[in-house]
Write an enzyme that holds these catalytic residues in place. Structure first.
Site, PDB file in Angstrom:
ATOM      1  CB  THR A 116     -10.868 -13.035  -0.415  1.00  0.00           C
ATOM      2  OG1 THR A 116     -11.176 -12.813   0.955  1.00  0.00           O
ATOM      3  CG2 THR A 116     -11.066 -11.770  -1.229  1.00  0.00           C
ATOM      4  CG  PHE A 143      -8.453  -4.417  -3.692  1.00  0.00           C
ATOM      5  CD1 PHE A 143      -9.659  -4.188  -3.044  1.00  0.00           C
ATOM      6  CD2 PHE A 143      -7.414  -4.985  -2.973  1.00  0.00           C
ATOM      7  CE1 PHE A 143      -9.838  -4.512  -1.708  1.00  0.00           C
ATOM      8  CE2 PHE A 143      -7.589  -5.319  -1.620  1.00  0.00           C
ATOM      9  CZ  PHE A 143      -8.807  -5.075  -0.989  1.00  0.00           C
ATOM     10  NE  ARG A 158     -15.345 -13.972   5.859  1.00  0.00           N
ATOM     11  CZ  ARG A 158     -14.825 -12.993   5.100  1.00  0.00           C
ATOM     12  NH1 ARG A 158     -15.546 -11.896   4.825  1.00  0.00           N
ATOM     13  NH2 ARG A 158     -13.623 -13.101   4.607  1.00  0.00           N
ATOM     14  CG  ASN A 162     -15.372 -12.079  -4.271  1.00  0.00           C
ATOM     15  OD1 ASN A 162     -16.270 -11.240  -4.339  1.00  0.00           O
ATOM     16  ND2 ASN A 162     -14.404 -12.022  -3.369  1.00  0.00           N
ATOM     17  CE1 TYR A 170     -16.067  -4.603   0.488  1.00  0.00           C
ATOM     18  CE2 TYR A 170     -17.265  -3.697  -1.377  1.00  0.00           C
ATOM     19  CZ  TYR A 170     -16.898  -4.777  -0.592  1.00  0.00           C
ATOM     20  OH  TYR A 170     -17.363  -6.038  -0.900  1.00  0.00           O
ATOM     21  NE  ARG A 220     -16.187 -14.461  -1.795  1.00  0.00           N
ATOM     22  CZ  ARG A 220     -15.738 -13.703  -0.799  1.00  0.00           C
ATOM     23  NH1 ARG A 220     -14.907 -14.205   0.101  1.00  0.00           N
ATOM     24  NH2 ARG A 220     -16.127 -12.450  -0.683  1.00  0.00           N
ATOM     25  CG  HIS A 270     -19.696  -8.210   1.723  1.00  0.00           C
ATOM     26  ND1 HIS A 270     -18.400  -7.808   1.967  1.00  0.00           N
ATOM     27  CD2 HIS A 270     -20.399  -7.944   2.857  1.00  0.00           C
ATOM     28  CE1 HIS A 270     -18.347  -7.301   3.199  1.00  0.00           C
ATOM     29  NE2 HIS A 270     -19.544  -7.365   3.752  1.00  0.00           N
TER      30      HIS A 270
END
Ligand code: UDP
Ligand code: MG
Length: 138
Positions: A91, A57, A85, A112, A49, A102, A115
């Site tokens: 998100t 975050f 996606r 959530n 990340y 999600r 990824h």
């Protein structure tokens, strides 16, 4: 043909959602060409990340992502990045369209469940982060 990286995050694994996610991938013509379970260290999660390292975050996210095992997969298909996606949803699960992973399962903006890569360049980086060429089937 396009490839994307999928992760069932630690909350998804601990809540028994691996099969649910895999079912949705298979039902939607996203072919799994690589799959394994990993438990990232904090530095490994930070590397994955790295693009988010300045975000507020980041510490919490990398703590969460290294808190337990994840299932990482490479998915292949036409328009795989955008289609996956779409299956994941936004998100923030509160903004995710009904019927997305999600919206159906996430409990938190951070936890959530899944990824997915967001562009061809990030997909290439993310796939290479976890898999070498011998681990991805032709
Ligand atoms: N995240 C968070 N708070 C936020 C935004 C994101 O905890 O305000 C977490 C969440 O787990 C998200 C991940 O950081 O999935 C990566 O954020 P990104 O914006 O890339 O979202 P994604 O691509 O996963 O939808
Ligand atoms: Mg992202």
């Amino acid at each position: 043909m396009e490839r994307t990286l999928s992760i069932v995050k630690p909350d998804g694994v601990s809540r028994g959602l691996i099969g649910e996610v895999v079912k949705r991938l298979e039902d939607n013509d996203l072919r799994i060409v690589a799959l394994k379970m990993i438990h990232m260290t904090r530095p490994q999660a930070e590397g994955f990340y790295a693009v988010h390292r300045q975000r507020p975050f980041f510490a919490s996210l990398t703590d969460f992502m290294s808190s337990g095992p994840c299932v990482v997969m490479v998915l292949e298909g036409e328009g795989a990045i955008a289609r996956y996606r779409g299956l994941m949803g936004a998100t923030n699960f509160k903004d995710a369209a009904p019927g997305t992973i999600r919206a159906d399962f996430a409990t938190d903006i951070e936890k959530n469940v899944v990824h997915g890569s967001d562009a061809p360049e990030t997909a290439a980086f993310e796939i290479g982060y976890f898999f070498n060429r011998f681990e991805i089937v032709a």
